[in-house]
Design an enzyme around this catalytic site. Sequence first.
Site, PDB file in Angstrom:
ATOM      1  N   ALA A  11      16.981  43.433   8.408  1.00 29.14           N
ATOM      2  CA  ALA A  11      18.233  43.567   7.643  1.00 29.14           C
ATOM      3  C   ALA A  11      18.468  44.994   7.155  1.00 29.14           C
ATOM      4  O   ALA A  11      19.494  45.277   6.545  1.00 29.14           O
ATOM      5  CB  ALA A  11      18.218  42.604   6.459  1.00 29.14           C
ATOM      6  N   ARG A  36      11.404  48.863   5.408  1.00 28.41           N
ATOM      7  CA  ARG A  36      11.836  49.993   4.575  1.00 28.41           C
ATOM      8  C   ARG A  36      12.380  49.501   3.236  1.00 28.41           C
ATOM      9  O   ARG A  36      13.522  49.092   3.121  1.00 28.41           O
ATOM     10  CB  ARG A  36      12.873  50.831   5.337  1.00 28.41           C
ATOM     11  CG  ARG A  36      12.224  51.670   6.435  1.00 28.41           C
ATOM     12  CD  ARG A  36      13.223  52.303   7.353  1.00 28.41           C
ATOM     13  NE  ARG A  36      13.842  51.354   8.259  1.00 28.41           N
ATOM     14  CZ  ARG A  36      14.741  51.691   9.202  1.00 28.41           C
ATOM     15  NH1 ARG A  36      15.099  52.946   9.337  1.00 28.41           N
ATOM     16  NH2 ARG A  36      15.259  50.766   9.994  1.00 28.41           N
ATOM     17  N   TYR A 152      10.519  46.211  27.787  1.00 25.07           N
ATOM     18  CA  TYR A 152      11.554  45.753  26.839  1.00 25.07           C
ATOM     19  C   TYR A 152      12.275  44.535  27.434  1.00 25.07           C
ATOM     20  O   TYR A 152      12.491  43.533  26.745  1.00 25.07           O
ATOM     21  CB  TYR A 152      12.554  46.877  26.517  1.00 25.07           C
ATOM     22  CG  TYR A 152      13.649  46.413  25.576  1.00 25.07           C
ATOM     23  CD1 TYR A 152      13.348  46.052  24.264  1.00 25.07           C
ATOM     24  CD2 TYR A 152      14.976  46.307  25.996  1.00 25.07           C
ATOM     25  CE1 TYR A 152      14.346  45.596  23.390  1.00 25.07           C
ATOM     26  CE2 TYR A 152      15.973  45.854  25.138  1.00 25.07           C
ATOM     27  CZ  TYR A 152      15.648  45.496  23.838  1.00 25.07           C
ATOM     28  OH  TYR A 152      16.634  45.036  22.983  1.00 25.07           O
ATOM     29  N   GLU A 188      20.729  52.015  15.230  1.00 24.97           N
ATOM     30  CA  GLU A 188      19.596  52.949  15.299  1.00 24.97           C
ATOM     31  C   GLU A 188      18.675  52.625  16.485  1.00 24.97           C
ATOM     32  O   GLU A 188      17.632  53.241  16.676  1.00 24.97           O
ATOM     33  CB  GLU A 188      18.810  52.906  13.987  1.00 24.97           C
ATOM     34  CG  GLU A 188      19.610  53.477  12.840  1.00 24.97           C
ATOM     35  CD  GLU A 188      18.931  53.335  11.485  1.00 24.97           C
ATOM     36  OE1 GLU A 188      17.700  53.137  11.443  1.00 24.97           O
ATOM     37  OE2 GLU A 188      19.635  53.418  10.470  1.00 24.97           O
TER      38      GLU A 188
END
Length: 251
Positions: A11, A36, A152, A188
């Site tokens: 989030a 973070r 990935y 990002e």
Amino acid sequence: MNHKTAFITGATSGIGKATAEMFAKNNFNLILCGRRIERLNELKETLEKFTNVTTLQFDVRNKEEVFKAIESLPTKYQKIDILINNAGNAHGLSTIQDGSIDDWDAMLDINVKGLLYVSKAIIPQMVARNDGFIVNIGSIAGKEVYPNGNVYCASKHAVNALNKGMRIDLNKHNIRVSAIHPGAVETEFSEVRFKGDTKKAKNVYAGYNALQAKDIAEIIHFVVTRPGHVNIEDLVVYPTAQASATILNKE
Ligand code: NDP
Ligand code: 8X3
């Protein structure tokens, strides 16, 4: 708390953050997760103007942290109605012969095993209640394989398979399971993939209108607000300029 409670991984940025914002404005109670802490605190402060918000800081790769964090939820957040399995990233973009083992570990540990740990911690309460909703954020990389995307793509093919597996196993428990598979979304994501090389990351979204995180948040909100008898299984969404993982109509 009267409204439904949504648990969103990843989030702190991009799709997860936009989903938190969209859900807050639509009165969902929120459990926002990420590593973070400053970003989690900031988001909590902003979204508390709209709804009830709590945060959990953990790394999805660490199963003890995952379970401890979820067990530590305040009582009023313990009933989780909607799980959005969104945390994830690509690390590197290399041929299989040149790929870094650390990057492979990161992608498989976060995108696949992390998703499983969080799901394992939350699914039992949904089964016990005979009610719940899981949204798995896959990718077009889970539908196609593109040059240098090898691991990935494998991680997102696994998410695609897990989405189907969850649907089959949880169906008799009245738990809805949906996957959203976006093409290029400007977040990002590419900064992480290219390890902070901002120029390279920006170039991924240059020359066309990429999807924005809010576009995906709106779709997630639509999916989870269908009537109880409606379950969108699988939704692939591209920017208009993108025909496939490798065909992009840049100016
Ligand atoms: P961002 O990089 O903007 O966001 C990724 C989020 O995942 C961050 O909030 C980050 O939080 C969290 N995260 C990453 N690693 C961990 C970890 N180890 N433990 C806990 N949280 C973690 O990217 P997007 O918003 O674009 O990505 C969200 C999802 O969408 C991913 O699953 C991605 O694969 C998928 N996707 C993205 C596309 C795109 O083009 N952008 C297209 C298709 C799918 P923090 O660092 O604070 O822990
Ligand atoms: C993100 C989309 O094409 O960069 O999952 O892999 S792509």
